[in-house]
Design an enzyme around this catalytic site. Structure first.
Site, PDB file in Angstrom:
ATOM      1  N   SER A 200       0.878  -1.185   0.036  1.00 50.99           N
ATOM      2  CA  SER A 200      -0.019   0.016   0.099  1.00 50.99           C
ATOM      3  C   SER A 200       0.829   1.333   0.128  1.00 50.99           C
ATOM      4  CB  SER A 200      -0.871  -0.067   1.170  1.00 50.99           C
ATOM      5  OG  SER A 200      -0.216   0.519   2.445  1.00 50.99           O
ATOM      6  N   ASP A 201       0.381   2.270  -0.232  1.00 50.06           N
ATOM      7  CA  ASP A 201       0.983   3.583  -0.261  1.00 50.06           C
ATOM      8  C   ASP A 201       0.935   3.783   1.306  1.00 50.06           C
ATOM      9  OD1 ASP A 201       1.554   6.524  -2.126  1.00 50.06           O
ATOM     10  OD2 ASP A 201       2.386   5.728  -0.395  1.00 50.06           O
ATOM     11  N   TRP A 202       1.695   5.007   1.665  1.00 50.33           N
ATOM     12  CA  TRP A 202       1.720   5.162   3.103  1.00 50.33           C
ATOM     13  C   TRP A 202       0.341   5.726   3.543  1.00 50.33           C
ATOM     14  CZ3 TRP A 202       6.363   6.812   6.245  1.00 50.33           C
ATOM     15  CH2 TRP A 202       5.960   7.094   7.482  1.00 50.33           C
ATOM     16  N   GLY A 203      -0.218   4.753   4.484  1.00 52.02           N
ATOM     17  CA  GLY A 203      -1.419   4.828   5.051  1.00 52.02           C
ATOM     18  C   GLY A 203      -2.688   4.791   4.090  1.00 52.02           C
TER      19      GLY A 203
END
Ligand code: GLC
Length: 735
Positions: free
Chosen positions: A283-286
């Site tokens: 995933s991307d950050w968060g």
């Protein structure tokens, strides 16, 4: 304690002795793992502790993460760099967890590591795939010497919107150029063997469509048609997957009512089934947790479940899998299988990286010297947009240098400099010290300069501009270093106005008022909008982008003619923000023009044409194209053209091949890039340049993703120096 480590450390040797393939070795490890440990592999934390120092006591957040690590609850980390840090954290994973499975260390090595190359959009402007691959290779050598084994690059998002600050990170607006560059960067980072300790696992990002943010505003919903998805957005990902990219990153964005991190059709349908991607999705950050903010998920548990179903293998910094993964897996056998398969892919990557055989293999190399690569890339990235003849600057000229970026050592590094030291760039003023006269003008950025913080720009104080112009008024040529600070583009840095600041416009106006030749060197992370009086008044315009650590000498060498002007635009430069989104490969529309009355597709207050077109760039010599010859064959068409260097200097041009397609029952762009080749010519010489157009290059996918061959209608082939000019050949297929 030691027993576990021995089991696992012997395991590879034992297995390797039987020359077991990775899959079998992964199975052997999976068989040892508890459900908690399977879930733990899917959790990625940001650097949470200076592992070489004492554990911060009383910091619950850190203590929770250290506890998770020791319980096998962390599979990879990001933003931990430096051999000592990496070794210390890896030691905890190897010796203080039950199975001793090593961590992967990821970092945003986007355009260099400590030695920064030009921003990726600038590298794309070189149209030099070998140089781009070398640049990625150099970054990999430098980063792996510091213990890193995974980069969150290349960013392959197509975008036609320079308001979006992240255009700096990609390869521009075209899917063909973007695909070739994605391949080059993956190969540069990964080399031929991921277990080679000087190579990095690459990460194609952001899957998918992030560059189509509504109004160019970062993190905004994206809006694109299926036709755009299949024919512009996905091709660079497909090219990167075919080049062997080890990982892919979800986008923050949402499209068609679904956040990318929760979009099963996108990840399973397009990435895994159609493209055949078998690697790791992170995933991307968060971005998992942000599905709540999007309004899509009810809470973190729901977000984690939706991401799991949508094929996200690693949760970067939402804590969703670690907190709810075991519960989800126990509640639903299908989810238990999903975690096992995610862990399988993650462990496979760890075996491919060689970490399972030697967890410290990336902790031994000495730092390489990659400055030559950075210099070469900076020379090849700049684009000459205008030249009245003042460039290259003749020796003996009295050159005055000013502008807020002339002596700048920080802003010219670009936005993604996670590991480079601030103020580490060689400035243009330093490169020309002792030959040109530098005078400081009014500053541009006047406050904190940090990756996370808004910049404070000087919008009013022009006093130093007056002083600079006064100090340089006896010089023959004035070189003005203007544009954007590196922190004006990049993530979270969208702009509604793309113009030079008022203070910079003041400097340009006063420089032009001297009557001297004014050369603009524009530092920017994107196309900017130059007012007509600036564009017309300047004697020359060299687009420097953000040229990285060695930009000073690179630009000085181009400006003085020691190196040629080499670059070509990877993005269209608009005349005004009102034209955006703007690209060379638009559709004809049902009302093409111009027409004598208003009923055609145009603005009443602005031409449709850009300030500078895709593929455009000048040289210090001139080239003429003639004698286009197109030869059909069962495989497609060969286009051959004569290019002549009409000037007095050696130089090179990028011969570009575009196609137009009509009448096949599909909508096609008026022009599409399908090939390019750089030709190097001595003055007065010429060459026949041949470009191949395979038949399958004319296909495109329809709104359902089906590939449609171009079998009948009018085919136009244009070969020239950019997307606006060239020699054309037309034929009708199956009339
Ligand atoms: C950032 C970016 C992504 C990057 C990741 C890790 O928010 O969107 O491109 O790789 O987080 O830093």
């Amino acid at each position: 304690m030691r027993f576990k480590f021995l089991v696992l450390s012997l395991l590879p040797g034992l297995l390797a002795a039987q020359v077991k393939p990775v899959a079998a070795r992964v199975d052997s490890v999976l068989a040892l793992m508890t459900l908690q440990e399977l879930v733990g592999q899917t959790n990625q934390y940001n650097g949470f502790w200076n592992a070489t120092g004492p554990l911060p006591v009383g910091n619950d957040w850190v203590e929770q993460r250290v506890r998770a690590l020791k319980q096998g609850g962390v599979g990879s980390v990001l933003n931990v760099a430096g051999v000592n840090q990496v070794r210390a954290l890896q030691k905890v994973a190897i010796e203080e967890t039950r199975l001793g499975i090593p961590l992967i260390f990821g970092l945003d090595v986007i355009h260099g590591y400590q030695t920064l190359t030009p921003i990726p959009l600038a590298e794309a402007a070189s149209w030099d795939l070998e140089a781009i691959q070398n640049s990625a290779r150099a970054a990999a050598r430098e980063a792996t010497a510091d213990g890193i084994n995974w980069t969150f690059a290349p960013m392959v998002d197509i975008s036609r919107d320079p308001r979006w600050g992240r255009v700096m990170e990609g390869a521009g607006e075209d899917p063909y150029l973007g695909s070739r560059i994605a391949e080059a960067r993956v190969r540069g980072f990964q080399g031929d063997d991921l277990s080679d300790p000087s190579t990095l696992a690459a990460c194609l990002k952001h899957f998918a469509g992030y560059g189509f943010a509504v109004a160019g505003r970062d993190y905004h919903t994206t809006d694109y048609s299926a036709h755009t998805l299949y024919n512009w957005i996905l091709p660079p990902f497909e090219a990167g997957v075919k080049a062997g990219a080890a990982t892919v990153m979800n986008a923050f964005s949402a499209a068609n009512g679904i956040p990318a991190t929760g979009d099963s059709a996108l990840v399973w349908g397009e990435l895994r089934r159609r493209m055949g991607f078998t690697g790791v999705v992170v995933s991307d950050w968060g971005s998992m947790g942000e599905m709540i903010a999007h309004g899509y998920a009810a809470d973190v548990r729901d977000a984690a479940h939706r991401a799991l179903i949508a094929g996200c293998d690693i949760d970067m910094e939402s804590d969703g899998y670690l907190r709810y993964g075991v519960e989800l897996a126990r509640r639903n056998p299908a989810d238990s299988i999903r975690f096992r398969e995610a862990a399988r892919r993650i462990l496979s990557l760890k075996f491919q990286l060689g970490l399972m055989d030697d967890p410290y293999r990336y902790c031994g190399a000495s730092q390489p010297d990659v400055r030559t690569d950075a210099y070469e890339m900076a020379v090849k990235s700049s684009v000459l947009l205008k030249n009245s003849g003042v460039l290259p600057l003749a020796s003996g000229l009295r050159v005055g240098l000013t502008g807020p970026f002339a002596a700048e050592k920080n802003g010219v590094l670009g936005n993604w400099r996670v590991s480079a030291k601030d103020q580490s760039a060689q400035s243009l003023a330093e490169a020309v010290a002792g030959t040109w006269t530098y005078a400081a003008s009014s500053p541009h950025s006047v406050g904190q300069e940090a990756f996370h913080a808004e910049l404070t720009l000087n919008q009013t104080d022009t006093r130093a501009n007056d002083a600079a112009i006064k100090a340089l008024r006896k010089h023959d040529v004035l070189v003005l270093a203007v544009g954007e600070h590196g922190y004006e583009s990049g993530e979270g840095r969208s702009r509604a106005s793309l113009r030079l600041s008022a203070v910079q416009q003041d400097l340009v106006r006063k420089a032009l008022a001297t009557g001297k030749s004014v050369v603009l060197v524009v530092y920017a992370g994107r196309p900017l909008v130059l007012e007509p009086w600036i564009q017309d008044g300047a004697a020359a315009i060299l687009w420097a982008w953000q040229p990285g650590t060695l930009g000073g000498s690179a630009l000085a060498d181009v400006l003085t003619g020691r190196r040629e002007a080499y670059g070509r635009l990877p993005m269209t430069f608009p005349r005004s923000e009102g034209q955006i989104p703007l690209s060379y490969d638009g559709y004809a529309t049902g009302r093409p023009g111009p027409k004598p009355e208003v009923f055609w597709s145009h603005y009443t207050d602005e031409p449709n044409e850009p300030a500078f077109p895709f593929g455009f760039g000048l040289s210090y010599t001139s080239f003429a194209y003639r004698d286009l010859e197109v030869t059909p064959s069962p495989e497609g068409w060969s286009a051959t053209v004569t290019v002549r260097n009409n000037g007095t200097r050696a130089g090179s041009d990028v011969v570009q091949l575009y196609v137009g397609r009509q009448g096949n029952g599909q909508l096609y762009p008026t022009k599409s890039l399908k090939g390019f080749k750089r030709v190097i010519l001595e003055p007065g010489s010429e060459a026949r340049v041949r470009l191949e157009l395979p038949r399958e290059a004319l296909t495109q996918r329809d709104g359902q993703g089906r590939t449609v061959a171009f079998t009948r209608g009018t085919l136009t082939i244009t070969v020239g120096p950019n997307s606006r000019e060239g020699l054309t050949w037309t034929t009708t297929l199956n009339p």
